[in-house]
Motif scaffolding. Sequence first.
Motif, PDB file in Angstrom:
ATOM      1  N   GLU A 181      23.497   9.736  -2.586  1.00 35.51           N
ATOM      2  CA  GLU A 181      23.851  10.440  -1.339  1.00 35.51           C
ATOM      3  C   GLU A 181      25.292  10.165  -0.930  1.00 35.51           C
ATOM      4  N   ASN A 182      25.889   9.110  -1.491  1.00 33.95           N
ATOM      5  CA  ASN A 182      27.286   8.771  -1.201  1.00 33.95           C
ATOM      6  C   ASN A 182      28.250   9.299  -2.258  1.00 33.95           C
ATOM      7  N   CYS A 183      27.723   9.854  -3.347  1.00 33.25           N
ATOM      8  CA  CYS A 183      28.570  10.170  -4.508  1.00 33.25           C
ATOM      9  C   CYS A 183      28.613  11.660  -4.838  1.00 33.25           C
ATOM     10  N   ALA A 184      29.716  12.058  -5.444  1.00 30.37           N
ATOM     11  CA  ALA A 184      29.870  13.427  -5.934  1.00 30.37           C
ATOM     12  C   ALA A 184      30.767  13.398  -7.166  1.00 30.37           C
ATOM     13  N   ILE A 185      30.588  14.396  -8.007  1.00 31.21           N
ATOM     14  CA  ILE A 185      31.453  14.593  -9.168  1.00 31.21           C
ATOM     15  C   ILE A 185      32.350  15.785  -8.877  1.00 31.21           C
ATOM     16  N   ALA A 186      33.638  15.652  -9.157  1.00 38.75           N
ATOM     17  CA  ALA A 186      34.578  16.782  -9.050  1.00 38.75           C
ATOM     18  C   ALA A 186      35.253  16.927 -10.398  1.00 38.75           C
ATOM     19  N   THR A 187      34.924  18.003 -11.101  1.00 36.53           N
ATOM     20  CA  THR A 187      35.464  18.202 -12.445  1.00 36.53           C
ATOM     21  C   THR A 187      36.010  19.611 -12.613  1.00 36.53           C
ATOM     22  N   GLY A 188      37.120  19.702 -13.293  1.00 37.77           N
ATOM     23  CA  GLY A 188      37.672  21.011 -13.612  1.00 37.77           C
ATOM     24  C   GLY A 188      36.856  21.723 -14.674  1.00 37.77           C
ATOM     25  N   ASN A 189      35.943  20.994 -15.297  1.00 37.43           N
ATOM     26  CA  ASN A 189      35.116  21.562 -16.357  1.00 37.43           C
ATOM     27  C   ASN A 189      34.216  22.674 -15.806  1.00 37.43           C
ATOM     28  N   LEU A 190      33.732  23.531 -16.680  1.00 35.75           N
ATOM     29  CA  LEU A 190      32.893  24.655 -16.269  1.00 35.75           C
ATOM     30  C   LEU A 190      31.456  24.210 -16.027  1.00 35.75           C
ATOM     31  N   SER A 191      30.875  24.676 -14.935  1.00 40.39           N
ATOM     32  CA  SER A 191      29.500  24.284 -14.595  1.00 40.39           C
ATOM     33  C   SER A 191      28.521  24.676 -15.695  1.00 40.39           C
ATOM     34  N   CYS A 192      28.745  25.809 -16.332  1.00 40.77           N
ATOM     35  CA  CYS A 192      27.812  26.274 -17.372  1.00 40.77           C
ATOM     36  C   CYS A 192      27.838  25.389 -18.618  1.00 40.77           C
ATOM     37  N   TRP A 193      28.921  24.638 -18.816  1.00 40.57           N
ATOM     38  CA  TRP A 193      29.026  23.746 -19.976  1.00 40.57           C
ATOM     39  C   TRP A 193      28.469  22.358 -19.691  1.00 40.57           C
ATOM     40  N   VAL A 194      28.587  21.881 -18.451  1.00 47.52           N
ATOM     41  CA  VAL A 194      28.233  20.483 -18.159  1.00 47.52           C
ATOM     42  C   VAL A 194      26.949  20.344 -17.354  1.00 47.52           C
ATOM     43  N   ALA A 195      26.193  21.426 -17.196  1.00 48.55           N
ATOM     44  CA  ALA A 195      24.993  21.405 -16.341  1.00 48.55           C
ATOM     45  C   ALA A 195      24.018  20.300 -16.738  1.00 48.55           C
ATOM     46  N   LYS A 196      23.685  20.208 -18.008  1.00 50.58           N
ATOM     47  CA  LYS A 196      22.716  19.197 -18.464  1.00 50.58           C
ATOM     48  C   LYS A 196      23.300  17.789 -18.365  1.00 50.58           C
ATOM     49  N   LEU A 197      24.587  17.662 -18.631  1.00 52.57           N
ATOM     50  CA  LEU A 197      25.255  16.361 -18.555  1.00 52.57           C
ATOM     51  C   LEU A 197      25.199  15.806 -17.128  1.00 52.57           C
ATOM     52  N   VAL A 198      25.589  16.616 -16.153  1.00 53.50           N
ATOM     53  CA  VAL A 198      25.662  16.118 -14.771  1.00 53.50           C
ATOM     54  C   VAL A 198      24.277  15.935 -14.145  1.00 53.50           C
ATOM     55  N   GLU A 199      23.267  16.607 -14.689  1.00 51.37           N
ATOM     56  CA  GLU A 199      21.893  16.396 -14.228  1.00 51.37           C
ATOM     57  C   GLU A 199      21.487  14.930 -14.344  1.00 51.37           C
ATOM     58  N   ARG A 200      22.054  14.250 -15.328  1.00 51.61           N
ATOM     59  CA  ARG A 200      21.725  12.841 -15.576  1.00 51.61           C
ATOM     60  C   ARG A 200      22.208  11.925 -14.447  1.00 51.61           C
ATOM     61  N   LEU A 201      23.123  12.410 -13.619  1.00 52.83           N
ATOM     62  CA  LEU A 201      23.692  11.581 -12.556  1.00 52.83           C
ATOM     63  C   LEU A 201      23.000  11.798 -11.215  1.00 52.83           C
ATOM     64  N   GLY A 202      22.469  12.989 -10.996  1.00 47.41           N
ATOM     65  CA  GLY A 202      21.660  13.251  -9.814  1.00 47.41           C
ATOM     66  C   GLY A 202      22.395  13.363  -8.495  1.00 47.41           C
ATOM     67  N   CYS A 203      23.711  13.518  -8.527  1.00 49.56           N
ATOM     68  CA  CYS A 203      24.471  13.638  -7.278  1.00 49.56           C
ATOM     69  C   CYS A 203      25.045  15.048  -7.149  1.00 49.56           C
ATOM     70  N   GLU A 204      25.758  15.294  -6.042  1.00 54.57           N
ATOM     71  CA  GLU A 204      26.420  16.594  -5.866  1.00 54.57           C
ATOM     72  C   GLU A 204      27.516  16.755  -6.922  1.00 54.57           C
ATOM     73  N   VAL A 205      27.713  17.990  -7.373  1.00 53.64           N
ATOM     74  CA  VAL A 205      28.706  18.260  -8.420  1.00 53.64           C
ATOM     75  C   VAL A 205      29.519  19.499  -8.048  1.00 53.64           C
ATOM     76  N   TYR A 206      30.828  19.390  -8.214  1.00 53.93           N
ATOM     77  CA  TYR A 206      31.744  20.512  -7.983  1.00 53.93           C
ATOM     78  C   TYR A 206      32.475  20.787  -9.287  1.00 53.93           C
ATOM     79  N   CYS A 207      32.418  22.041  -9.740  1.00 56.30           N
ATOM     80  CA  CYS A 207      32.983  22.424 -11.051  1.00 56.30           C
ATOM     81  C   CYS A 207      33.807  23.699 -10.927  1.00 56.30           C
ATOM     82  N   SER A 208      34.501  24.011 -12.016  1.00 58.23           N
ATOM     83  CA  SER A 208      35.095  25.340 -12.153  1.00 58.23           C
ATOM     84  C   SER A 208      33.989  26.311 -12.580  1.00 58.23           C
ATOM     85  N   GLU A 209      34.247  27.605 -12.360  1.00 55.73           N
ATOM     86  CA  GLU A 209      33.223  28.611 -12.671  1.00 55.73           C
ATOM     87  C   GLU A 209      33.809  29.701 -13.556  1.00 55.73           C
ATOM     88  N   GLY A 210      32.937  30.317 -14.359  1.00 52.56           N
ATOM     89  CA  GLY A 210      33.382  31.397 -15.236  1.00 52.56           C
ATOM     90  C   GLY A 210      32.407  32.560 -15.208  1.00 52.56           C
TER      91      GLY A 210
END
Length: 199
Positions: free
Chosen positions: A86-115
């Motif tokens: 609840e205190n953490c978030a990921i901010a990545t320039g990477n595309l959400s469609c590429w890293v969806a499964k990867l960031v699921e492992r962390l369970g926090c909010e995620v902000y990505c680039s979109e395509g």
Amino acid sequence: MTKFIFDLDGTVTKEETLPIIAKHFSVEEEIEKLTKQTVMGHIPFVESFIRRVFILGKLPIDEINVLLADVALHEEVADFIRRHRENCAIATGNLSCWVAKLVERLGCEVYCSEGQIENNQVVKLTDILKKESVVEKYRAEGHRVVFIGDGNNDVEAMRAADVAIASGLTHAPTASVISVADYLVLNEVALCRQLNQLL
């Protein structure tokens, strides 16, 4: 509340993800060169990312997502994120469609680039994340923001944060990152100790 915003590649992951994709699909030479120049600040992130997506966007999204799902993480950092999601978030320039499964492992909010996606491919970029906008969002909500990053495209977010941590877990942070950082950490134990002190 303190919000911890983490860069993804090289900060939470033990490897940069775009070169992993490139190697798997045998286009690594061009991508590796662009990634290295970007991390060092020799090419602006946006320009480099557009060029890299132009090359990698023709590759199948579902295969990339599966490929990146098992990328090695800095486990102590990942555990901190999971324990304090609840205190953490990921901010990545990477595309959400590429890293969806990867960031699921962390369970926090995620902000990505979109395509824009057509036929399982990225046909064009529709939004390139400005990490500082995530910092500004949380600060506007009244949070104290700590940003953790290592590359040139983290500098503006680090500048906008209340506390900036230069992370040297995967590779040395760039000179520009070090110049705006309040703290420099070079291993997971030191980073997690610093994060716990800032909670």
